[in-house]
Design a protein around this motif. Structure first.
Motif, PDB file in Angstrom:
ATOM      1  N   ARG A 187       0.755  -1.054   0.010  1.00 12.75           N
ATOM      2  CA  ARG A 187      -0.034  -0.091  -0.142  1.00 12.75           C
ATOM      3  C   ARG A 187       0.757   1.152  -0.089  1.00 12.75           C
ATOM      4  O   ARG A 187       2.152   1.221   0.074  1.00 12.75           O
ATOM      5  N   ASP A 188       0.515   2.445   0.061  1.00 11.01           N
ATOM      6  CA  ASP A 188       1.059   3.563  -0.045  1.00 11.01           C
ATOM      7  C   ASP A 188       1.983   3.789   0.928  1.00 11.01           C
ATOM      8  O   ASP A 188       2.953   4.415   0.969  1.00 11.01           O
ATOM      9  N   ASP A 189       1.683   3.287   2.131  1.00  9.25           N
ATOM     10  CA  ASP A 189       2.673   3.408   3.428  1.00  9.25           C
ATOM     11  C   ASP A 189       3.633   2.394   3.491  1.00  9.25           C
ATOM     12  O   ASP A 189       4.320   2.268   4.691  1.00  9.25           O
ATOM     13  N   ARG A 222       7.363  -4.220  -6.778  1.00 11.64           N
ATOM     14  CA  ARG A 222       6.029  -3.763  -6.159  1.00 11.64           C
ATOM     15  C   ARG A 222       6.475  -2.785  -4.920  1.00 11.64           C
ATOM     16  O   ARG A 222       5.490  -1.787  -4.637  1.00 11.64           O
ATOM     17  N   ALA A 223       7.765  -2.581  -4.936  1.00  9.81           N
ATOM     18  CA  ALA A 223       8.037  -1.710  -3.702  1.00  9.81           C
ATOM     19  C   ALA A 223       9.468  -1.113  -3.853  1.00  9.81           C
ATOM     20  O   ALA A 223      10.186  -1.769  -4.544  1.00  9.81           O
TER      21      ALA A 223
END
Length: 270
Positions: A187-189, A222-223
């Protein structure tokens, strides 16, 4: 015989830590299970034995709740650094480096391996997308970061029945040394994940699992590094790029220390 111990945890992943440099002790699988028992022993996810080492400041051995001995534990490594001040820790998986970073502890984890034989898996396959499925979990990403892990990226980790799927995957014959199982989403965080630990079951946090999941997320784009990994017990920061050290930074909490009468423990366990 009285066994002196420390109770510590890393984000709720809890340990009984015995300093074998100061007292002679032999840990057997039966003793590890008895101490880890939350009703008749002290209670913990893992039992940790610190010993002298000729390769590092100290050595660390790890027994899971079920009495099985394993190679590595990232949350425990942070606790051992916090307890002893050790800068290097020898483990069966290799030497871990550690240091204080403000109120946190940062440790280096063994370089990730994606080779099917080193994870290990029973036969050759693409470890970045395992060609098998367990219920809704498919395309798992397998990696060894000192111990074996498989990561499944899902829409919502909280909706996955890990009580069922965790032991099913952990004990699948395709993983001859069993495996740690994680479900995660990005997710964004950062990364949100839950873990079923080999030999311990559901835990509030898994340090090497956070590392494995971050590696999987970064490797599949993904990150990006560094990334926050959020678990039910709290969060760690993972830093990794291919060819660089795998670093984990997070808390390590000392809860209490005490003395355990092993004679009484044996009577309770019988």
């Amino acid at each position: 015989m009285a066994l002196h111990f420390h109770k510590m945890h890393g984000l709720g992943n809890d340990f009984v830590i015995v300093d074998g440099r100061e007292q002679g002790v032999t840990i057997t699988p039966e003793l590890a299970r008895d101490i880890a028992d939350r009703h008749r022993g002290v209670g913990c996810d893992q039992l940790i034995l610190i010993e002298k080492s000729n390769k590092a400041d100290v050595s660390m051995r790890i027994w899971n709740h079920d009495g099985s001995e394993v190679e590595s534990c990232g949350n425990a490594a942070r606790c051992v650094v916090a307890l002893t001040g050790a800068g290097t820790i020898a483990t069966p998986a290799g030497v871990i480096e550690g240091s204080a970073r403000g109120s946190d502890i940062e440790v280096s984890i063994v370089e990730p391996s994606f080779d099917w034989q080193r994870i290990p898996i029973s036969y050759a396959m693409d470890t970045s997308a395992l060609p098998m499925q367990w219920g809704p979990l498919k395309n798992g990403f397998a990696v060894n970061v000192g111990n074996p892990h498989v990561v499944f990226f899902v829409d919502d980790p909280d909706t996955v029945n890990l009580d069922q799927r965790g032991p099913e995957i952990e004990n699948d014959p395709v993983f001859p040394e069993r495996i740690n199982v994680h479900v995660a989403t990005v997710r964004d965080d950062g990364i949100h994940m839950r873990s079923w630990e080999r030999g311990a079951g559901l835990t509030l946090a898994c340090g090497t699992g956070a590392c494995a999941t971050a590696v999987a997320a970064i490797a599949t784009k993904r990150a990006t590094s560094p990334v926050e990994v959020h678990m039910p017990g709290g969060s760690v920061t993972i830093t990794w790029e291919k060819g660089e050290k795998l670093l984990m930074r997070g808390g390590a909490t000392h809860v209490f220390e005490g003395d355990l009468e092993l004679e009484h423990l044996a009577r309770c366990a019988s």
